[in-house]
Design a protein around this motif. Structure first.
Motif, PDB file in Angstrom:
ATOM      1  N   SER A   1      10.661 -11.132   4.173  1.00  0.00           N
ATOM      2  CA  SER A   1       9.296 -10.915   3.706  1.00  0.00           C
ATOM      3  C   SER A   1       8.428 -10.295   4.799  1.00  0.00           C
ATOM      4  O   SER A   1       7.621  -9.411   4.534  1.00  0.00           O
ATOM      5  CB  SER A   1       8.690 -12.235   3.252  1.00  0.00           C
ATOM      6  OG  SER A   1       7.326 -12.085   2.956  1.00  0.00           O
TER       7      SER A   1
ATOM      8  N   MET B   1       9.457  -8.398   7.209  1.00  0.00           N
ATOM      9  CA  MET B   1       9.845  -6.989   7.337  1.00  0.00           C
ATOM     10  C   MET B   1       9.270  -6.164   6.194  1.00  0.00           C
ATOM     11  O   MET B   1       8.878  -5.012   6.381  1.00  0.00           O
ATOM     12  CB  MET B   1      11.361  -6.869   7.387  1.00  0.00           C
ATOM     13  CG  MET B   1      11.960  -7.353   8.679  1.00  0.00           C
ATOM     14  SD  MET B   1      13.694  -6.982   8.875  1.00  0.00           S
ATOM     15  CE  MET B   1      14.421  -7.996   7.597  1.00  0.00           C
ATOM     16  N   GLY B   2       9.207  -6.762   4.992  1.00  0.00           N
ATOM     17  CA  GLY B   2       8.634  -6.049   3.851  1.00  0.00           C
ATOM     18  C   GLY B   2       7.151  -5.772   4.026  1.00  0.00           C
ATOM     19  O   GLY B   2       6.665  -4.686   3.710  1.00  0.00           O
TER      20      GLY B   2
ATOM     21  N   GLY C   1       5.593  -5.508   6.887  1.00  0.00           N
ATOM     22  CA  GLY C   1       5.497  -4.476   7.916  1.00  0.00           C
ATOM     23  C   GLY C   1       5.815  -3.093   7.378  1.00  0.00           C
ATOM     24  O   GLY C   1       5.171  -2.098   7.755  1.00  0.00           O
ATOM     25  N   ASN C   2       6.777  -3.022   6.488  1.00  0.00           N
ATOM     26  CA  ASN C   2       7.134  -1.740   5.885  1.00  0.00           C
ATOM     27  C   ASN C   2       6.002  -1.202   5.019  1.00  0.00           C
ATOM     28  O   ASN C   2       5.661  -0.019   5.079  1.00  0.00           O
ATOM     29  CB  ASN C   2       8.406  -1.912   5.061  1.00  0.00           C
ATOM     30  CG  ASN C   2       8.994  -0.602   4.595  1.00  0.00           C
ATOM     31  OD1 ASN C   2       8.627   0.454   5.074  1.00  0.00           O
ATOM     32  ND2 ASN C   2       9.914  -0.697   3.670  1.00  0.00           N
ATOM     33  N   VAL C   3       5.417  -2.075   4.211  1.00  0.00           N
ATOM     34  CA  VAL C   3       4.306  -1.657   3.348  1.00  0.00           C
ATOM     35  C   VAL C   3       3.121  -1.177   4.187  1.00  0.00           C
ATOM     36  O   VAL C   3       2.553  -0.112   3.949  1.00  0.00           O
ATOM     37  CB  VAL C   3       3.878  -2.815   2.416  1.00  0.00           C
ATOM     38  CG1 VAL C   3       2.571  -2.503   1.715  1.00  0.00           C
ATOM     39  CG2 VAL C   3       4.963  -3.091   1.395  1.00  0.00           C
TER      40      VAL C   3
ATOM     41  N   GLY D   1       3.102  -0.217   7.355  1.00  0.00           N
ATOM     42  CA  GLY D   1       3.448   0.960   8.140  1.00  0.00           C
ATOM     43  C   GLY D   1       3.423   2.238   7.317  1.00  0.00           C
ATOM     44  O   GLY D   1       2.942   3.281   7.781  1.00  0.00           O
ATOM     45  N   ASN D   2       3.937   2.165   6.093  1.00  0.00           N
ATOM     46  CA  ASN D   2       3.908   3.348   5.232  1.00  0.00           C
ATOM     47  C   ASN D   2       2.487   3.702   4.812  1.00  0.00           C
ATOM     48  O   ASN D   2       2.145   4.885   4.688  1.00  0.00           O
ATOM     49  CB  ASN D   2       4.785   3.137   4.006  1.00  0.00           C
ATOM     50  CG  ASN D   2       6.250   3.233   4.338  1.00  0.00           C
ATOM     51  OD1 ASN D   2       6.637   3.916   5.288  1.00  0.00           O
ATOM     52  ND2 ASN D   2       7.066   2.553   3.567  1.00  0.00           N
TER      53      ASN D   2
ATOM     54  N   ALA E   1       5.129  -8.745  -1.463  1.00  0.00           N
ATOM     55  CA  ALA E   1       6.100  -8.988  -0.393  1.00  0.00           C
ATOM     56  C   ALA E   1       5.920 -10.379   0.196  1.00  0.00           C
ATOM     57  O   ALA E   1       6.907 -11.064   0.497  1.00  0.00           O
ATOM     58  CB  ALA E   1       5.955  -7.919   0.688  1.00  0.00           C
TER      59      ALA E   1
END
Length: 78
Positions: free
Chosen positions: A24, A26-27, A29-31, A33-34, A60
């Protein structure tokens, strides 16, 4: 001896359920970051996408909360 094995199984299961909290994180952070990458490419459109950012982060993070609850249930349920 049997009670100790049950307790050991509970703690191993709770630890495995906590892997979902890391996923979660990492998710999220991905959201984020994008979103930041898109906002830096087109700053004028970033304001309109803020609500979508918060919805993505909430979805997330909800999975992390669910895995935390499963870990607690495994540890403290009978």
């Amino acid at each position: 001896m049997e009670g100790e094995l049950i307790a050991l199984g509970k703690f191993i299961g709770a630890g495995l359920a906590c892997i979902g909290m890391g996923g979660s994180a990492m998710g999220v952070g991905n959201v984020a970051g994008n979103f930041l990458a898109g906002a830096l490419r087109n700053p004028s459109a970033a304001g309109g996408q803020t609500a979508t950012l918060f919805i993505g982060i909430a979805f997330a993070e909800a999975l992390g909360i669910f895995s935390f609850l499963v870990a607690l249930l495994l540890m403290f349920a009978v």
